[in-house]
Design a protein around this motif. Structure first.
Motif, mmCIF file in Angstrom:
data_model
loop_
_atom_site.group_PDB
_atom_site.id
_atom_site.type_symbol
_atom_site.label_atom_id
_atom_site.label_comp_id
_atom_site.label_asym_id
_atom_site.label_seq_id
_atom_site.Cartn_x
_atom_site.Cartn_y
_atom_site.Cartn_z
ATOM 1 N N HIS A 51 46.961 37.934 51.925
ATOM 2 C CA HIS A 51 45.495 38.086 50.598
ATOM 3 C C HIS A 51 45.464 39.006 50.021
ATOM 4 O O HIS A 51 44.508 39.250 48.982
ATOM 5 N N LEU A 52 45.789 40.378 49.969
ATOM 6 C CA LEU A 52 46.015 41.646 49.763
ATOM 7 C C LEU A 52 47.103 41.940 49.544
ATOM 8 O O LEU A 52 48.290 41.546 50.054
ATOM 9 N N PHE A 53 47.145 42.239 48.213
ATOM 10 C CA PHE A 53 48.173 43.200 47.322
ATOM 11 C C PHE A 53 47.979 44.435 46.749
ATOM 12 O O PHE A 53 46.887 44.731 46.389
ATOM 13 N N ALA A 54 49.544 45.026 46.840
ATOM 14 C CA ALA A 54 48.684 46.303 46.130
ATOM 15 C C ALA A 54 48.199 46.549 44.001
ATOM 16 O O ALA A 54 47.408 47.772 43.946
ATOM 17 N N SER A 55 48.530 45.899 43.047
ATOM 18 C CA SER A 55 48.218 45.916 43.061
ATOM 19 C C SER A 55 47.982 44.576 42.083
ATOM 20 O O SER A 55 48.561 43.219 42.405
ATOM 21 N N VAL A 56 47.161 44.015 40.391
ATOM 22 C CA VAL A 56 47.088 42.755 39.959
ATOM 23 C C VAL A 56 48.676 42.172 39.660
ATOM 24 O O VAL A 56 48.163 40.820 40.090
ATOM 25 N N HIS A 57 49.631 43.315 39.153
ATOM 26 C CA HIS A 57 50.212 42.523 38.761
ATOM 27 C C HIS A 57 51.540 42.114 39.705
ATOM 28 O O HIS A 57 51.576 40.874 39.596
ATOM 29 N N ASP A 58 50.849 42.278 41.318
ATOM 30 C CA ASP A 58 51.847 41.922 41.811
ATOM 31 C C ASP A 58 50.747 40.206 42.254
ATOM 32 O O ASP A 58 52.105 39.568 42.899
ATOM 33 N N PHE A 76 42.676 36.298 46.038
ATOM 34 C CA PHE A 76 43.383 37.946 46.236
ATOM 35 C C PHE A 76 42.411 39.034 46.599
ATOM 36 O O PHE A 76 41.582 39.008 45.566
ATOM 37 N N LEU A 77 42.951 39.855 47.022
ATOM 38 C CA LEU A 77 42.047 40.605 46.973
ATOM 39 C C LEU A 77 43.003 41.472 46.826
ATOM 40 O O LEU A 77 44.030 42.394 46.694
ATOM 41 N N VAL A 78 42.844 43.000 45.234
ATOM 42 C CA VAL A 78 44.101 43.398 44.662
ATOM 43 C C VAL A 78 43.518 45.027 45.171
ATOM 44 O O VAL A 78 42.342 45.198 44.454
ATOM 45 N N GLY A 79 44.412 46.324 44.985
ATOM 46 C CA GLY A 79 44.120 47.463 44.520
ATOM 47 C C GLY A 79 43.320 47.846 45.450
ATOM 48 O O GLY A 79 42.622 48.612 45.300
ATOM 49 N N CYS A 80 43.015 48.022 47.259
ATOM 50 C CA CYS A 80 42.598 48.045 47.953
ATOM 51 C C CYS A 80 42.281 49.635 48.278
ATOM 52 O O CYS A 80 43.692 49.308 48.834
ATOM 53 N N HIS A 81 41.705 50.449 48.803
ATOM 54 C CA HIS A 81 42.195 51.404 49.400
ATOM 55 C C HIS A 81 42.734 51.819 50.591
ATOM 56 O O HIS A 81 41.987 50.396 50.894
ATOM 57 N N ASP A 123 39.556 42.335 41.189
ATOM 58 C CA ASP A 123 40.773 43.685 41.399
ATOM 59 C C ASP A 123 39.600 44.546 42.603
ATOM 60 O O ASP A 123 38.427 44.683 41.617
ATOM 61 N N PHE A 124 40.000 44.991 43.199
ATOM 62 C CA PHE A 124 38.745 46.148 43.691
ATOM 63 C C PHE A 124 39.337 47.407 43.784
ATOM 64 O O PHE A 124 39.180 48.532 44.554
ATOM 65 N N GLY A 146 45.682 29.032 35.119
ATOM 66 C CA GLY A 146 44.812 28.457 36.517
ATOM 67 C C GLY A 146 44.369 29.687 37.345
ATOM 68 O O GLY A 146 44.141 29.882 38.155
ATOM 69 N N VAL A 147 44.589 31.006 36.706
ATOM 70 C CA VAL A 147 44.381 32.726 36.852
ATOM 71 C C VAL A 147 43.481 33.514 36.438
ATOM 72 O O VAL A 147 43.034 33.088 35.194
ATOM 73 N N LYS A 148 42.205 33.694 37.302
ATOM 74 C CA LYS A 148 41.240 34.623 36.927
ATOM 75 C C LYS A 148 41.139 35.587 37.805
ATOM 76 O O LYS A 148 41.376 35.678 38.562
ATOM 77 N N ILE A 149 41.252 36.658 37.005
ATOM 78 C CA ILE A 149 41.170 38.041 37.238
ATOM 79 C C ILE A 149 39.836 38.573 37.344
ATOM 80 O O ILE A 149 39.400 39.084 35.669
ATOM 81 N N PHE A 150 39.221 39.117 38.804
ATOM 82 C CA PHE A 150 37.671 40.065 37.783
ATOM 83 C C PHE A 150 37.344 41.445 37.999
ATOM 84 O O PHE A 150 38.104 41.179 39.937
ATOM 85 N N ARG A 151 37.142 41.656 37.198
ATOM 86 C CA ARG A 151 36.402 43.246 38.238
ATOM 87 C C ARG A 151 34.783 44.103 37.405
ATOM 88 O O ARG A 151 34.244 43.197 37.219
#
Length: 736
Positions: free
Chosen positions: A704-711, A678-683, A648-649, A533-538
């Motif tokens: 909607h922003l998280f520090a890492s993909v795993h979070d 969700f956005l993850v890994g944004c500086h 994954d940003f 149910g989850v897609k991680i796109f980079r």
């Protein structure tokens, strides 16, 4: 740590770990708004104090910091030996490169004197040898040939229709032009150095510089053929000028001066093997064999004794005035004509110098300040222009000799300049009978190292095809269009390759490496699992105006959902539902009207309970429809299996307005089909740009922003826990 511990990390499940979104993270640890220093503050941050003045003085005069600590006992002998070796090379190369630049030979000697002393004061590299360099000389020669051709200095012979070249008038005009060009080169380099623009050389990649210098070597070779064959060739300039010069030389081969050709061939056959032997046995020789110096001394003696000019018509160097000349102000009227050439020479000269300086700094364990090097070269050129010098750079051959013979500092350069000073004052006139064919032989032999750069093609073919393309385009553009235009085309093409690479990045769907918090491309890594149910796109590149649309298209394709089709179906279903609702309203209104007329006709009769219940039910139904937006399932559409999309940003280092607009569209489109994004890994800088671009709103928040993909994965897979922040959605029945 054992391999099993790496595979099964204790925090992999993170069952009890608190997951924080960006909004909650900023509540716990607020970000500081530290002021970022501007360019001017970095350059001119000087406070009025003795310490600041001393620091500024040591910054611009590095000799004050290293000379008092000069280890005399350890370095002085090596610097003296190296200085004599380099000084002996300066003499023939200075004369030869002056010929290449189209100016009198004494100008080459001045160029080997003043800039070397100035670099001793301002330079930070201990091992490079500055002075005349073949590539810079041929760039200057193209300017003198185009603006001051020989045809401008032809004087008529009395009583005849013939004309003769007035060399004295030509040389005087060319020296004035070249000195002005050199001053302008210095102005550019000083300005760039003061503004901390030492990074400008980063736009000249190594394949570009090597392809450029290889093409320049071909130009140098063609320019020396007229001295090899002893023929007169008209000055050529502009695109394809090298071909015109080469064709003219070929047409005049029947007029070859046999004496000049034999002299040149003997010199090359002598110099080349000796230099190769000297390089092979460098470890066993106290210093390289000064074959170039020996050759000019011997050939000058033979030319003077045998009268080669009078008997065989071999061209010689001519008058070399002794003594020093006073400084002369540049002719600023030439600035407008040479400004483009000056900037190109400034950048190329600095690129060659800093690349050699960093190589030897890394080898010997010290640091070269790129901005100070740019400033030092600018001072050398600016001041040297007043003393009739032409532009300088680092000479590869002299630098290698200086380092190989034990040179440890620029004291070796000062000793070399003393030899040139003695030559200018006392013995310069002795070389007036030196054949130009000998100088051409010296120039051609010294091109050997540049021609060996053709071997780069095989290496780049195996390692990087894009760099190979840059090398080839640079070589062809410089080969065809001349040096100044070739450099512009090369830099533009190199920058275009960067743009094309960002427009065609690698888009990937990430999967979790089993029992870890590591996520990798599922195509490249076999043992990865996709979260249900989850897609991680980079994307492998940053997202900006040039590739933002491509990013959105790739995302929709990789998600496995026909987003646009589903949104279209939803709109049609909503339109159909709206029509049905309007029809229902009309029927309700009709029923109300009939009910009201019945009540009015029967007098003050009490409304039966069934009618009241019907009316209340209709009101409740209308209220519920007003507050609940219909879901896909309520519209009769199939809900996607995907419920969360993670972008994954991590590779993104900036966003622009176009990127922000595309991101808003992505959030809107996927929210329409009940998928959370969700956005993850944004500086931190990216978050600042998102805030300034009005990215966040009531529907898109920092939750909607998280520090890492795993979070993000941990938050999504936990569901709607009471202690977890809920994602903001506009529909009511979606489950994460």
């Amino acid at each position: 740590m054992e391999q099993s511990e790496l595979r099964h990390r204790p925090w992999a499940s993170l069952a009890d770990r608190e997951v924080l979104s960006e909004a909650e993270l900023e509540e716990m640890a607020p970000r500081t708004q530290a002021p970022r220093p501007s360019l001017c503050s970095r350059v001119w941050d000087v406070r009025c104090s003795c310490g600041a003045a001393k620091s500024l003085l040591f910054r611009f005069l590095p000799v004050l910091s290293w000379l008092p600590r000069y280890p005399v006992r350890d370095w002085v002998l090596g610097d003296i030996a190296s200085g004599f070796s380099v000084g002996i090379m300066h003499l023939p190369q200075g004369l030869a490169y002056a010929l290449l630049a189209g100016v009198p030979p004494v100008t080459g000697l001045y160029t080997s004197l003043y800039p070397v002393v100035l670099y001793f004061l301002f330079g930070t590299s201990r091992h490079i040898s500055v002075g005349p360099f073949a590539v810079i000389s041929i760039m200057i020669g193209s300017v003198t040939g185009s603006l001051m051709p020989n045809s401008n200095f032809m004087d008529p012979v009395n009583g005849t229709n013939e004309t003769v070249l007035n060399e004295a008038r030509r040389d005087s005009a060319r020296v004035e032009l070249v000195a002005t060009l050199t001053v302008l080169v210095g102005v550019f380099q000083i300005a760039l150095g003061m503004l901390q623009f030492g990074f400008v050389v980063t736009y000249l990649s190594e394949p570009l510089v090597r392809g450029y210098t290889t093409a320049a070597a071909v130009h140098v070779l063609v320019s020396q053929l007229k001295y090899v064959f002893g023929v007169e060739v008209a000055e050529q300039s502009g695109p394809f000028s090298m071909f015109a010069a080469f064709i003219e030389i070929c047409t005049k081969l029947p007029q070859t001066n046999v004496g000049a050709l034999v002299t040149n061939l003997i010199a090359m056959v002598t110099i080349l093997p000796v230099k190769m032997l000297s390089a092979k046995f460098a470890s066993k020789l106290p210093m390289p064999i000064p074959i170039e110096f020996i050759m000019i001394v011997v050939s000058t003696g033979i030319s003077y004794g045998a009268g080669l000019k009078a008997k065989f018509g071999i061209a010689v160097v001519g008058n070399i005035p002794s003594g020093m000349k006073p400084p002369v102000a540049p002719n600023v009227s030439y600035f407008g004509q040479v400004v483009g050439n000056a900037f190109a020479i400034a950048v190329v000269g600095y690129a060659i110098s800093i690349s050699m300086g960093k190589i030897f700094a890394l080898k010997h364990g010290y640091k070269v300040n790129s901005n100070q090097e740019l400033f030092a070269l600018g001072i050398c050129n600016f001041v040297g222009g007043f003393f009739q010098c032409f532009s300088i750079s680092c000479s590869m051959s002299r630098t290698l000799v200086q380092e190989a013979t034990g040179g440890n500092s620029q004291v070796a350069g000062v000793i070399a300049s003393l030899l040139i000073l003695v030559t200018i004052l006392k013995i310069g006139q002795l070389f007036q009978d030196l054949p130009k064919a000998i100088l051409a032989a010296i120039v051609i032999v010294n091109l050997k190292g540049m021609f060996k750069q053709f071997t780069d093609l095989c290496m780049l073919w195996r390692s990087n095809r894009i760099d190979l393309l840059i090398w080839l385009v640079t070589f062809v553009a410089t080969f065809l269009l001349n040096l100044d235009m070739g450099l512009g085309v090369s830099v533009a093409f190199a920058l275009l390759t960067v743009i094309f690479r960002t427009q065609l990045p690698r888009y990937s769907i990430l999967g979790q490496v089993s029992n870890t918090d590591i996520y990798r491309d599922m195509v490249e890594y076999n043992k990865t699992e996709e979260i249900p149910g989850v897609k991680i796109f980079r994307s492998s590149a940053t997202v900006y105006f040039a590739n933002a649309e491509l990013y959105a298209e790739a995302l929709k394709e990789k998600s496995g959902i026909n987003v646009d089709y589903l949104i279209g179906k939803k709109k049609k279903a909503l339109k159909k539902q709206k029509k049905q609702q309007e029809k229902d309203k009309k029927e309700e209104a009709k029923k109300k009207k009939e009910l009201g007329s019945h009540c009015n006709g029967s007098g003050p009769a009490v409304v039966d309970s069934n009618g009241s219940e019907i009316e209340l039910e209709l009101q409740a139904s209308s209220t519920q429809k007003a507050f609940n937006e219909p879901t896909l399932e309520s519209l009769g559409l199939k809900k996607p299996e995907l419920h969360s999309l993670i972008l994954d940003f991590t590779p993104v280092n900036f966003v622009d307005t176009v990127c922000i607009k595309i991101l808003k569209n992505i959030f809107r489109d996927f929210r329409e089909i009940e998928v959370d994004v969700f956005l993850v890994g944004c500086h931190a800088s990216v978050i600042d740009q998102l805030e300034k671009g009005n990215f966040f709103s009531q529907t898109i928040t920092k939750h909607h922003l998280f520090a890492s993909v795993h979070d993000a994965i941990t938050y999504v897979t936990r569901g709607k826990g009471q202690n977890m922040p809920q994602p903001v959605t506009t529909y009511s029945s979606t489950k994460l």
